[in-house]
Design a protein around this motif. Structure first.
Motif, mmCIF file in Angstrom:
data_model
loop_
_atom_site.group_PDB
_atom_site.id
_atom_site.type_symbol
_atom_site.label_atom_id
_atom_site.label_comp_id
_atom_site.label_asym_id
_atom_site.label_seq_id
_atom_site.Cartn_x
_atom_site.Cartn_y
_atom_site.Cartn_z
ATOM 1 N N HIS A 10 12.374 34.596 -0.277
ATOM 2 C CA HIS A 10 13.319 33.941 0.264
ATOM 3 C C HIS A 10 13.726 32.837 1.339
ATOM 4 C CE1 HIS A 10 14.691 36.303 3.935
ATOM 5 N NE2 HIS A 10 13.980 37.297 3.062
ATOM 6 N N HIS A 11 12.356 33.373 2.520
ATOM 7 C CA HIS A 11 12.619 32.219 3.254
ATOM 8 C C HIS A 11 12.469 30.883 3.052
ATOM 9 C CE1 HIS A 11 10.713 30.593 7.325
ATOM 10 N NE2 HIS A 11 9.613 30.286 6.805
ATOM 11 N N TYR A 12 11.545 30.681 2.103
ATOM 12 C CA TYR A 12 11.048 29.348 0.948
ATOM 13 C C TYR A 12 11.941 28.918 0.432
ATOM 14 C CZ TYR A 12 5.663 31.439 3.019
ATOM 15 O OH TYR A 12 5.382 31.694 3.357
ATOM 16 N N ARG A 13 12.770 29.499 -0.408
ATOM 17 C CA ARG A 13 13.311 29.173 -1.207
ATOM 18 C C ARG A 13 15.339 28.649 -0.343
ATOM 19 N NH1 ARG A 13 17.011 34.247 -2.971
ATOM 20 N NH2 ARG A 13 17.354 34.303 -1.432
ATOM 21 N N ASP A 14 14.902 29.100 0.788
ATOM 22 C CA ASP A 14 16.456 28.474 2.118
ATOM 23 C C ASP A 14 15.486 27.660 2.112
ATOM 24 O OD1 ASP A 14 17.871 30.987 1.384
ATOM 25 O OD2 ASP A 14 16.913 31.920 3.569
ATOM 26 N N ILE A 15 14.527 27.094 2.313
ATOM 27 C CA ILE A 15 13.747 25.637 3.052
ATOM 28 C C ILE A 15 13.855 24.991 2.206
ATOM 29 C CG2 ILE A 15 11.716 24.512 3.704
ATOM 30 C CD1 ILE A 15 10.938 27.052 5.389
ATOM 31 N N SER B 140 16.664 20.371 0.501
ATOM 32 C CA SER B 140 17.780 19.594 -1.273
ATOM 33 C C SER B 140 18.706 18.706 -0.632
ATOM 34 C CB SER B 140 17.853 19.737 -1.955
ATOM 35 O OG SER B 140 18.763 21.343 -1.606
ATOM 36 N N ARG B 141 19.231 19.519 0.419
ATOM 37 C CA ARG B 141 20.640 19.200 0.874
ATOM 38 C C ARG B 141 21.091 17.473 1.946
ATOM 39 N NH1 ARG B 141 22.184 24.952 2.512
ATOM 40 N NH2 ARG B 141 22.842 26.299 0.901
ATOM 41 N N ARG C 134 8.298 29.789 -9.687
ATOM 42 C CA ARG C 134 8.277 30.245 -7.464
ATOM 43 C C ARG C 134 7.093 30.068 -7.107
ATOM 44 N NH1 ARG C 134 11.339 35.513 -7.810
ATOM 45 N NH2 ARG C 134 9.751 36.608 -9.035
ATOM 46 N N LEU C 135 6.549 28.972 -6.999
ATOM 47 C CA LEU C 135 5.840 28.249 -6.318
ATOM 48 C C LEU C 135 5.508 28.500 -4.617
ATOM 49 C CD1 LEU C 135 2.608 28.025 -7.650
ATOM 50 C CD2 LEU C 135 2.877 25.709 -6.935
ATOM 51 N N ARG C 136 5.172 29.470 -3.676
ATOM 52 C CA ARG C 136 5.441 29.146 -2.723
ATOM 53 C C ARG C 136 4.016 28.051 -2.128
ATOM 54 N NH1 ARG C 136 4.294 35.790 -2.191
ATOM 55 N NH2 ARG C 136 2.521 34.993 -3.269
ATOM 56 N N PRO C 137 4.168 27.689 -0.654
ATOM 57 C CA PRO C 137 3.062 26.806 -0.386
ATOM 58 C C PRO C 137 2.164 26.702 -0.156
ATOM 59 C CG PRO C 137 4.763 27.195 1.573
ATOM 60 C CD PRO C 137 5.313 28.558 0.435
ATOM 61 N N VAL C 138 0.874 26.150 -0.377
ATOM 62 C CA VAL C 138 -0.370 26.452 0.634
ATOM 63 C C VAL C 138 -0.260 26.677 2.475
ATOM 64 C CG1 VAL C 138 -2.839 25.182 0.857
ATOM 65 C CG2 VAL C 138 -1.480 24.126 -1.141
#
Length: 318
Positions: A304-309, A314-315, A289-293
């Motif tokens: 959940h914000h980054y997971r949703d992105i 991917s879709r 679970r790695l967040r962006p720089v």
């Protein structure tokens, strides 16, 4: 609302709010401090929620006699604190010893000390106030406790934190354990910087909002924002170093590790940010679970914000 933080807004509105507040005799004695924000609102969203206490300790604080003023440390005005510091610096040899008659105790977290502290204060070995254990050492960790083996009757203990609340709480614990001469900085570091300036203070002040750290000059209302963005710290200082490469920082920048399951708050230079993907170490760069720089003064959002992105991207690719 705590005395350490208030909503942000234009300076003239803040002054008007303080004036309105103090017109009520119930709040006329409250110490209100104003500091600059050079990157927009320090508190972009107003959030109100009930908290039983502003600070937490292992085992809770409900049993402490916090309403008994005699059990708290004696508050010193900034000018009185400055005089006491002269005695500390006269005794200070880099290490606390049994002959010390005055000890300077930083009742904050280690990462707060890393960006600024009073000269002569040792780095707290905690990353959360609830784990503070000064004066409570067992035999196995007695060497790491500056209050271990000191004369409880005759040693002056000068305690300080950002706004004074943590000292009020912890001094009650020390008083119960027999420490007699307890003193605290009235209004905390922020009040001292406003009143005395950076005398005997090294570096900047860590704050718990989007700004993360402020130079001493930010507590002077007449200073313009662009005048204090630069780091105010001596090149010979032994602190304020990058957690990754240990080089002296030219600009203070705290960041949380991009590894959500680590989330360590650490100081990082610009050169180490991208290679480690915003992480605190090489091991964390391979975390699931790695967040962006983050760039600039941004703060991380909920996971959940980054997971949703990621799910949306991917879709689109499929």
């Amino acid at each position: 609302m705590s005395r350490e933080s208030m909503p942000s807004g234009p300076y003239k509105d803040a002054v008007s709010y303080v004036s309105w507040l103090k017109d009520d005799e119930r709040f006329s004695h409250i110490l209100v401090q104003i500091s600059h924000s050079f990157s927009g609102h320090a508190f972009p969203r107003l959030k109100l929620r009930y908290k039983p206490s502003l600070v937490q300790l292992e085992g809770g604080i409900s049993h402490l006699p916090l309403l008994d003023l005699s059990m708290r440390a004696k508050p010193l005005t900034p000018s009185q604190w400055r005089s006491k510091l002269e005695k500390v610096n006269k005794d200070y040899q880099g290490n606390v010893n049994l002959n010390t008659t005055c000890i300077l105790l930083d009742v904050r977290n280690g990462y707060e000390w890393d960006v600024g502290h009073f000269h002569g204060a040792e780095r707290p070995d905690v990353d959360c106030f609830r784990s503070t254990s000064y004066g409570q050492s067992e035999s196995e960790d007695i060497d790491s406790d500056p209050l271990a083996r000191i004369d409880k009757e005759n040693t002056d203990i000068l305690m300080y934190c950002t706004g004074g609340i943590r000292c009020d709480v912890y001094s009650a614990i020390l008083r119960q354990r027999g420490f007699k001469n307890l003193y605290t900085l009235k209004g905390g570091i922020s009040h001292y910087l406003w009143s005395e300036g950076p005398v005997d203070w090294v570096g900047n002040l860590f704050v718990f909002d989007a700004r993360l750290s402020l130079p001493p000059s930010s507590y002077k209302a007449e200073v313009e924002p662009e005048e204090f963005i630069k780091l105010e710290v001596s090149e010979s200082s032994s602190f304020a170093k990058c957690h990754v490469c240990s080089t002296q920082l030219s600009a203070l920048r705290h960041r949380n590790c991009a590894n959500l399951d680590c989330n360590l708050l650490f100081l990082c230079c610009a050169g180490c940010t991208s290679p480690l993907k915003g992480c605190c170490c090489l091991e964390c760069t391979s975390a699931p679970r790695l967040r962006p720089v983050l760039i600039g003064q941004q703060r991380y959002k909920k996971w959940h914000h980054y997971r949703d992105i990621e799910m949306q991207n991917s879709r689109l690719l499929t």
